[in-house]
Design an enzyme around this catalytic site. Structure first.
Site: not given
Ligand code: PDD
Length: 285
Positions: A33, A52, A100, A102, A150, A183, A208
């Protein structure tokens, strides 16, 4: 007026915006995101945010659902349709829908993309930065080794933020096993030494790479401030002249206390205040 979201190719009212329950973002937080601030209708630092985003996608071997050109148009259209002057734009891309299991799906699904925008009063944020600042609470950093990506997998960040809020603080200042500040749970952390040097952890060191961090660093260097990128301990931070945090939603925000202990004199310091003003000028330029 109902808020409008962009969902997989369509602009829809929020009440109708939904994604598939087999989306890997929903099942596994298998997604990335970006959050971009909007000031006077303009997307701040859009190109570094897109850089990014593309890096995060690449690191997770995910496809972008569209090129950068159309993506810019979609983001601006979401801002326009929601009539946002000052606000926050959220963009999420997940690996898409598959039964579903992995490993990455054998047949690569089309990535799912969602964009929303909401109002955020940056004048109020900057007023708070100049007059009050925020409290910090140290919390153990229990995240993984790829905090440079991110990713929407934010459970450790959520737990840290919640613990900080329960301690009466605005932000969790995350600390690694060796006692060094990494952070914030959703921000980058800085301190100002007694001789006026700005210190913030290097982006090579599993954090990040904040877009606001980079812009504030440029603004600081333009103001002839000395900036050092290195790790610092919680103890060093507690003895600093000033501390502040940076993020797209908080700009540069003084941290005036940490674990109930005053930082400096317990009010926003002169260095942070200069940066808040300079960053505001940058946003308004
Ligand atoms: N958070 N560190 C972490 C862990 C973050 O999640 C963020 C951003 C930052 C600051 O990055 P930037 O300056 O690019 O916003 C640092 C956003 C605001 C969020 O999760 O909502």
């Amino acid at each position: 007026m109902s808020r409008i979201a962009y969902v997989n190719g369509a602009y829809v009212p929020m009440s109708e915006a939904c994604v598939h329950i087999d989306d890997r973002g929903y099942q596994f937080a298998d997604g990335v995101y970006e959050g971009v601030s909007v000031r006077r209708g303009k997307l701040i630092d859009l190109e570094p945010h897109l850089d990014r985003l593309w890096r995060s996608l690449g690191e997770l071997q995910m496809m972008a659902p569209m090129d950068r050109g159309p993506m810019r148009l979609v983001l601006k259209e979401v801002v326009r349709r929601n009539r946002i002057k000052d606000g926050f734009l959220y963009l999420q891309i997940t690996r898409g829908v598959a039964p579903r299991d992995h490993p990455f799906p054998a047949q690569t699904p089309w990535p799912a993309m969602v964009v929303t925008a909401k109002r955020l009063n940056f004048d109020a944020v900057m007023d708070r930065a100049m007059t009050q600042g925020v409290a910090g609470s140290s919390q153990p950093d229990i995240r993984w080794g790829r905090c440079d990506v991110k990713s929407t997998s934010l459970l450790p960040n959520i737990l840290a933020k919640q613990a900080a809020r329960e301690a009466g603080a605005f932000e969790a200042i995350m600390v690694d096993r060796d006692g060094y500040v990494t952070e914030g749970s959703s921000t980058n952390i800085w301190m100002v030494t007694k001789d006026g040097t700005l210190v913030t952890r290097s982006t090579d060191d599993n954090i990040l790479p904040g877009i606001t961090r980079a812009s504030v660093m440029k603004v600081a260097r333009d103001l002839q401030m000395k900036v050092e990128e290195r790790a610092f301990t919680l103890e060093e931070a507690k003895g600093a002249a000033e501390m502040f945090l940076t993020s797209s939603t908080s700009c540069a925000m003084p941290i005036v206390s940490l674990d109930g202990q005053k930082i400096g004199d317990g009010t926003p310091g002169p260095v942070a205040k200069r940066l808040v003003e300079a960053y505001k000028a940058f946003m308004d330029a």
